[in-house]
Design an enzyme around this catalytic site. Structure first.
Site, PDB file in Angstrom:
ATOM      1  N   SER A 130     -51.947 -21.657  40.439  1.00 12.39           N
ATOM      2  CA  SER A 130     -51.766 -21.933  41.867  1.00 12.39           C
ATOM      3  C   SER A 130     -50.354 -21.691  42.360  1.00 12.39           C
ATOM      4  CB  SER A 130     -52.165 -23.384  42.167  1.00 12.39           C
ATOM      5  OG  SER A 130     -53.547 -23.562  41.977  1.00 12.39           O
ATOM      6  N   GLU A 150       0.805  -1.222   0.000  1.00 12.41           N
ATOM      7  CA  GLU A 150       0.000   0.000   0.000  1.00 12.41           C
ATOM      8  C   GLU A 150       0.846   1.283   0.000  1.00 12.41           C
ATOM      9  OE1 GLU A 150      -3.143   0.410  -0.421  1.00 12.41           O
ATOM     10  OE2 GLU A 150      -3.784  -1.675  -0.353  1.00 12.41           O
TER      11      GLU A 150
END
Length: 1009
Positions: A438, A115
Site C-alpha cells: 500500500s 640499500e
C-alpha cells in the site's frame, strides 16, 4: 631530536663519462675472465640483444605507473575542509602515491644507508658493490650483501620478472644506466619508495610503497615517521614476507623479532654513514616499536561492508556514465566491469553524500537485536513441491534517508549483519526487489489522480465490489461504503485505491512512476492491469524514499544519488554529480497529498509513529504485501525522507505487524539526535497558494443542496482551485424503505410509516456482492432501485405465545414470528392503572421469514405495573387483532380489550417468568502461527439460561468501541482476519428474553511485538 640530514647529492651531468665507461668495461672484462675473454663480449651482447632502447617518456610512465589504492569519503569535513575517510576500496594490495617532499628525511636516509649508500654518486650501477657481490657469489661466501643499486631495483621491479638469470641481470644493468640518463635522482628515489613491498601491515593489508606502509603499520603519513619507525620500515623490503610482524591472523611474533633485528642493522648503518648521532641511535633502539603499531584501523570493508561495496558499485556506474555509455548500450556490461577494476586499483578518491554520524546512528538501530523479534524457523517453498528448511532466520531491514532538496542519500541501512546476509536491503542490488504494497498508493493512485483533477481529498469513492473477475479484499474484510479519498488513503483500503488508479489509467500511471525514478518494464507493467494500484510492482527503500521526497519538495523530483564526485590520482575530477530536477506534481498536489498523509499518522494506519515524532510535522504511509511478507513505512518531514522495509530474505509471514513502523520511529529518533539541525522540530510543510477550503457533499463531492444539508452529508476539506466543484449535489433522494429477506426495497405507498425507514438516501450504481462477502457498511443509506414486491393477503393473524420477563426497570415482551410473506412488522401496546386504555409504545419490523421469536424491551417499566399486547401489521397497513395480554392482567383495562381465556383445564397460556442469560465465563483465546487468526473458547452457560446464541464482539483498542463480528451456537469462535496489533474480545449470551451482560474482556496480544 631526529636528524634532518639530507642525502648527499653529487653534482654531475647525465651521460656515461669516461670514468663510468671504464667501469662498465671492467665489468665486462671481469665477466670475461670467468667466462672466457674471447666470448665475453659476444655473450653480453647476446644477453641484451632483445632489450629495446626505451624512450625517456616510456621509462617515466612505467616507473610511476602503479596500481594504487582508491578511497571513499564521507560528506563530513573537519575545520580545515578535509573530508572524513570511509576507507580504502577492496584490494589485495594497498598502494598510495607520495611525492618526494612528502617523505620524511628519516625514511630517505634509512633506505640510503641500508640499500644504496652511494646512490647519489653512481650512475645506475655501483661497481664496487657489484664486484663484491659477484665475488661473494663465485666463492660462495657466507655473507651475501647484494650489489643492486636502488636504480637497478626499480628497473627490476618495473620492467622485469623476479627470476634470477644472467640475462635478466644484464638487461637490468643496461636499463639502470639508461634510466639514470633520462631521470633525475630524486624522481628515481621517489618511484622506488612508491613501488617496493612492505609485507602485511598492522591493518592486515598487503602494503606497497612507503605511504601505504606508514599508514598500514603506524597510521601515519610518510612525512610523520620518526627515526625508529623509518628504520623499521626500511628493513622490511629486503624480505617482506619474513620481516612482516603480521599475518592474516594478526600479530606474528617470529616475524616481528626478525624485523626488529633488521631495524637495528638499519640504525647501525645510519650511524656509520653519519646520518644520525650516537644519541639518536640509542633513543631509536629504546623506542617501543611494537607499541607504536596501530591495529585499531580496520579495513573499510570490515567496518562498513555494505557502504564500501555500494560506493564501489555506484562509483563504477558513474564512471561509465561519464564516458557517455548508457545502460542499454551493448558495451555497457564490459565497460562497467572495467570501471569496477579501475575504481579499485586506479587510485581514485570517491566523495559521497553519506553523513558519518547519521550513518552510524541508523546502523546502530539495525545492529541491536532488542529492536527486532526473535529468529524463527520455517519451511520455504522452492516450487515443484520442494521446500527449504530455514533455521533461526533473522528478520532483515533496509532503509534509506534522503535529503529532499538535493536527492542526496545521507545514510542507509543495508542489513543487520553483513556476515548473516550480504544483500544490501536498501536497494536490493543484484537480487529481486520487493513489492511495496500500500505504500505505492500515494505515488501511483492518489498523487496522479490529484494532479489530473480526478479526485480531491473530499471526493467520495464507493468502496463496494469492483464487479470484475478480480475482487481483492480490504484489510478489514469489509466493503466500507462511500468514503472520502482522504479517509480511504488514511485507512489504506484497497478497493478505493484501485478505483482511483482506474481513473488515472495505467498509461498515465506508468509515466508518473517513471518520472519518480522507478525503472519498470512498460509492457509487463501494462499487462498487470489494475494490480499495480495496490503495490504488486517491485521497489526498494531507496526508490521509495526518492519518490516520496518529491512530495516534500513541492512536486519536483530529484534522482537519489550517493556519489558527489570522483577524482583521479592526479587530482582531475572525472565525474561530478549534476542535479536534473523534474516537475512531476504541482505544489498544490504535493501539499494535498502531504496533508492526506499527515492524517495517516494522526488517525490512520500509522498512529504508532506518533510516539516517536512528538509535535513534528510528519507525513507518511504504511505498506503491507500479501500474507504480510513485507512491511513498509515511508515517512517524511519538510527536510528529509526515510523509507524502511522489513522482511525475511526467504519471504514468509512477518509475525510482528508493527515492526516497520517501530523501526522507522527508532531510526528517525536516532537521526534527530545525531543531527538536530538536519530537520528542525518546528519545521512545517508550507501551504502554497491556489488552495481553498470548501464544504461539499460527502456522497457526490459536489456543492451541497438543501437536501444535502438536511441529511448532514457534508464534508469540509482543501481543494485545488483549478478543480473546485461547480455543480449542485444530485445524489440524494427522500424515500420510504423496507427490508425483506436481506434486500431493501422502496416501500409501497400504503405501507404505514411506522413500518418503514423514512430518510434521505444516496443513489448508488448497481453492484453484486460476491459469494460469502458482506454488504457495504452503509447499505442502510443507499437508495433502493426496486419497489417492495409483496402484496397483502388480508388481515394477518395476531402474534402467538406472547410472554414477558422483568429485570429491574425493564419489561421484555416476546412472541412467535408470523411467517406470512406480507407481514412487515408488529406494534406493541401498553396499559397501566392510570391509562384509559392501551397505547402504542413501540414497533418491531419483520425483515425475514426465519422461524423464531421477536422481542421488545420496555425501558420505562419503573412506572408500572403494566399490561401489554402485540398486533401484526402487513404491507397494506392491515392490522391483526391483539394478541393475548401479558403482564399485570388484573389492571382495569376495559371489557372491550382482548383477554387471555386460558386453557380449558383452567391453566394460563402465559409461560412462567424468565430472565436473560448470565454473562459467559472462562473466555480465552489464542493466535494462529501466522498471527492473523484468533480462536476464542468459553464455558457453556447453565441449561436453565436456555441460551440460543453467543455474540462475539471485537475492538482493536483497549477500552474502545466494540463491534459485533459474529454469532455462534457453540462455545468456539474463529476470527479469521485479525487486524495487525493487539486484539480485545468479549462475549455475550442471548435467549428469547434478551442478551446478557458482556463477559470479561480478553486481550490477545500481537505475536513477537
Amino acid at each position: 631530536m631526529t636528524s634532518s640530514h639530507s642525502p648527499n647529492k653529487s653534482k654531475r651531468t647525465n651521460g656515461l663519462r669516461p670514468r663510468n665507461l671504464l667501469k662498465f668495461i671492467l665489468i665486462v672484462i671481469f665477466l670475461g675472465f670467468f667466462l672466457g675473454a674471447g666470448t665475453a663480449t659476444g655473450f653480453v651482447a647476446a644477453l641484451v640483444k632483445d632489450e629495446p632502447v626505451r624512450s625517456a617518456e616510456e621509462i617515466r610512465k612505467q616507473v610511476f605507473k602503479n596500481t594504487e589504492t582508491g578511497f571513499a569519503y564521507f560528506s563530513n569535513q573537519d575545520k580545515n575542509g578535509t573530508f572524513e575517510l570511509i576507507g580504502a576500496f577492496r584490494n589485495d594490495e594497498d598502494r598510495r602515491f607520495v611525492k618526494f617532499e612528502e617523505i620524511s628525511p628519516n625514511v630517505k636516509n634509512a633506505f640510503l644507508a641500508v640499500e644504496d649508500r652511494a646512490f647519489y654518486d653512481h650512475h645506475g650501477v655501483n661497481f664496487k658493490a657489484f664486484t663484491r657481490a659477484v665475488l661473494q657469489q663465485i666463492f660462495q661466501s657466507d655473507v651475501q650483501t647484494g650489489g643492486s643499486t636502488i636504480t637497478q631495483q626499480l628497473a627490476k621491479n618495473t620492467f622485469f620478472s623476479l627470476e634470477k638469470s644472467y640475462q635478466r641481470k644484464a638487461k637490468e644493468i643496461f636499463l639502470a644506466l639508461r634510466m639514470e640518463r633520462v631521470m633525475p635522482k630524486d624522481d628515481i628515489f621517489t618511484a622506488y619508495l612508491n613501488k617496493i613491498p612492505f609485507g602485511k601491515a598492522a591493518n592486515l593489508n598487503n602494503v606497497y610503497g612507503i605511504q601505504a606502509a606508514a599508514k598500514g603499520y603506524f597510521n601515519k603519513n610518510a612525512s610523520e615517521l620518526n627515526l625508529a619507525e623509518a628504520a623499521y620500515l626500511a628493513g622490511i623490503p629486503q624480505r617482506p614476507t619474513a620481516y612482516s610482524a603480521f599475518n592474516s591472523k594478526g600479530f606474528d611474533e617470529e616475524g616481528y623479532n626478525l624485523a626488529k633485528k633488521r631495524q637495528e642493522l638499519v640504525l647501525k648503518s645510519m650511524l656509520e654513514e653519519k646520518f644520525i648521532s650516537q644519541q639518536e641511535y640509542e633513543e631509536a633502539l629504546r623506542f617501543d616499536i611494537k607499541a607504536a603499531f596501530d591495529t585499531s584501523t580496520k579495513k573499510a570493508y570490515s567496518k562498513y561492508p555494505y557502504l564500501i561495496l555500494e560506493v564501489e558499485n555506484q562509483a563504477a556506474e558513474k564512471f561509465v556514465e561519464a564516458q557517455g555509455i548508457t545502460p542499454d548500450a551493448k558495451e555497457y556490461s564490459e565497460a562497467l566491469e572495467n570501471a569496477k577494476q579501475e575504481i579499485l586499483s586506479g587510485g581514485y578518491k570517491v566523495y559521497t553524500t553519506i553523513d558519518h554520524k547519521i550513518y552510524e546512528a541508523m546502523n546502530n538501530v539495525a545492529k541491536d537485536p532488542k529492536n527486532f523479534p526473535n529468529p524463527i524457523s520455517y519451511n520455504f517453498s522452492l516450487g515443484d513441491g520442494k521446500t527449504k528448511h530455514l533455521e533461526n532466520e533473522d528478520i532483515q531491514i533496509g532503509a534509506t534517508l534522503i535529503h529532499n532538496k538535493t536527492g542526496a542519500i545521507l545514510g542507509f541501512i543495508g542489513g543487520r549483519d553483513y556476515n548473516v546476509s550480504a544483500v544490501n536491503h536498501s536497494n536490493f542490488r543484484g537480487t529481486t526487489k520487493r513489492q511495496p504494497g500500500s505504500s505505492i498508493k500515494p505515488l501511483l493512485d492518489y498523487g496522479p489522480a490529484l494532479e489530473l483533477g480526478k479526485v480531491q481529498p473530499a471526493t467520495p469513492i464507493d468502496d463496494i465490489p469492483l464487479g470484475g473477475k478480480w475482487e481483492p479484499d480490504n484489510w478489514n474484510s469489509k466493503y466500507n461504503g462511500r468514503i472520502t479519498a482522504r479517509h480511504a488513503l488514511n485507512q489504506s483500503f484497497n478497493i478505493p485505491a484501485i478505483k482511483v488508479y482506474k481513473m488515472v489509467g495505467p498509461e498515465n500511471g506508468y509515466e508518473f512512476l517513471s518520472k519518480l525514478g522507478f525503472q519498470l518494464n512498460k509492457k509487463r507493467f501494462l499487462e498487470a492491469g489494475l494490480t499495480p494500484a495496490i503495490g504488486t510492482i517491485e521497489s526498494s527503500p531507496e526508490v521509495m524514499a526518492s519518490a516520496y521526497s518529491t512530495f516534500a519538495n513541492g512536486g519536483t523530483h530529484l534522482d537519489s544519488y550517493m556519489i558527489e564526485r570522483i577524482v583521479d590520482r592526479d587530482g582531475n575530477v572525472v565525474y561530478e554529480h549534476k542535479a536534473k530536477p523534474e516537475v512531476v506534481f504541482s505544489e498544490q498536489t504535493s501539499y494535498l497529498i502531504t496533508d492526506m498523509l499527515r492524517t495517516v499518522i494522526k488517525d490512520g494506519t500509522a498512529k504508532t509513529i506518533l510516539r516517536y515524532i512528538g509535535s513534528r510535522d510528519v507525513a507518511g504511509k504504511t505498506g503491507t504485501t500479501n500474507d504480510t511478507k513485507d512491511l513498509w513505512f515511508v515517512g517524511y518531514t519538510p527536510e528529509i525522507t526515510l523509507s524502511v522495509w522489513t522482511g525475511y530474505d526467504y519471504p514468509t509471514t512477518i509475525r510482528s505487524g508493527n515492526i516497520a513502523k517501530t523501526s522507522w520511529g527508532k531510526i528517525i529518533t536516532e537521526i534527530f539526535k545525531a543531527d538536530p539541525e538536519l530537520s528542525p522540530a518546528n519545521a512545517k510543510f508550507e501551504r502554497p497558494g491556489g488552495l481553498i477550503q470548501m464544504q461539499v457533499s460527502s456522497t457526490s463531492g459536489k456543492l451541497p443542496s438543501d437536501l444535502t444539508k438536511e441529511a448532514g452529508y457534508l464534508v469540509t476539506d482543501w481543494f485545488n482551485k483549478k478543480f473546485i466543484p461547480t455543480e449542485i449535489d444530485d445524489s440524494l433522494e427522500k424515500a420510504r424503505v423496507v427490508e425483506f429477506n436481506g434486500k431493501r426495497y422502496l416501500a409501497k405507498d400504503e405501507t404505514p410509516d411506522d413500518m418503514v425507514d423514512t430518510g434521505i438516501f444516496f443513489k448508488r450504481e448497481p453492484y453484486v456482492i460476491p459469494p460469502g462477502k458482506p454488504k457495504p457498511l452503509d447499505v442502510d443509506k443507499e437508495l433502493p432501485t426496486e419497489s417492495d414486491p409483496r402484496e397483502s393477503a388480508g388481515q394477518p393473524a395476531p402474534p402467538s405465545s406472547p410472554s414477558i420477563t422483568t429485570q429491574g426497570n425493564k419489561n421484555t415482551i416476546s412472541w412467535e414470528k408470523n411467517l406470512s410473506n406480507s407481514v412487515v412488522g408488529y406494534r406493541i401496546y401498553r396499559a397501566s392503572a392510570s391509562d384509559l386504555g392501551f397505547t402504542k409504545v413501540g414497533v418491531v419490523k419483520q425483515t425475514d421469514l426465519k422461524a423464531g421469536r421477536y422481542s421488545f424491551t420496555d425501558q420505562g417499566a419503573n412506572n408500572g405495573p403494566f399490561a401489554y399486547y402485540i398486533t401484526t401489521v402487513d404491507v397494506a397497513n392491515n392490522e391483526s387483532n391483539p394478541s393475548a395480554i401479558v403482564g399485570n392482567t388484573s389492571l382495569p383495562i376495559g371489557l372491550d380489550e382482548p383477554q387471555d381465556q386460558g386453557n380449558q383445564d383452567g391453566t394460563s397460556n402465559e409461560p412462567p417468568a424468565a430472565t436473560i442469560p448470565k454473562r459467559p465465563k472462562g473466555v480465552s483465546g489464542e493466535r494462529s502461527a501466522s498471527g492473523l487468526q484468533v480462536t476464542l473458547t468459553w464455558a457453556a452457560n447453565p441449561a436453565e439460561d436456555q441460551v440460543l446464541n453467543y455474540n462475539v464482539y471485537f475492538s482493536d483498542v483497549e477500552g474502545g468501541k466494540y463491534q459485533l463480528i459474529g454469532t455462534t451456537e457453540g462455545t468456539t469462535f474463529v476470527h479469521p482476519s485479525v487486524p495487525l496489533g493487539d486484539a480485545y474480545y468479549r462475549v455475550t449470551a442471548t435467549n428469547e428474553n434478551g442478551e446478557s451482560e458482556p463477559s470479561k474482556v480478553v486481550k490477545i496480544p500481537v505475536k513477537n511485538q
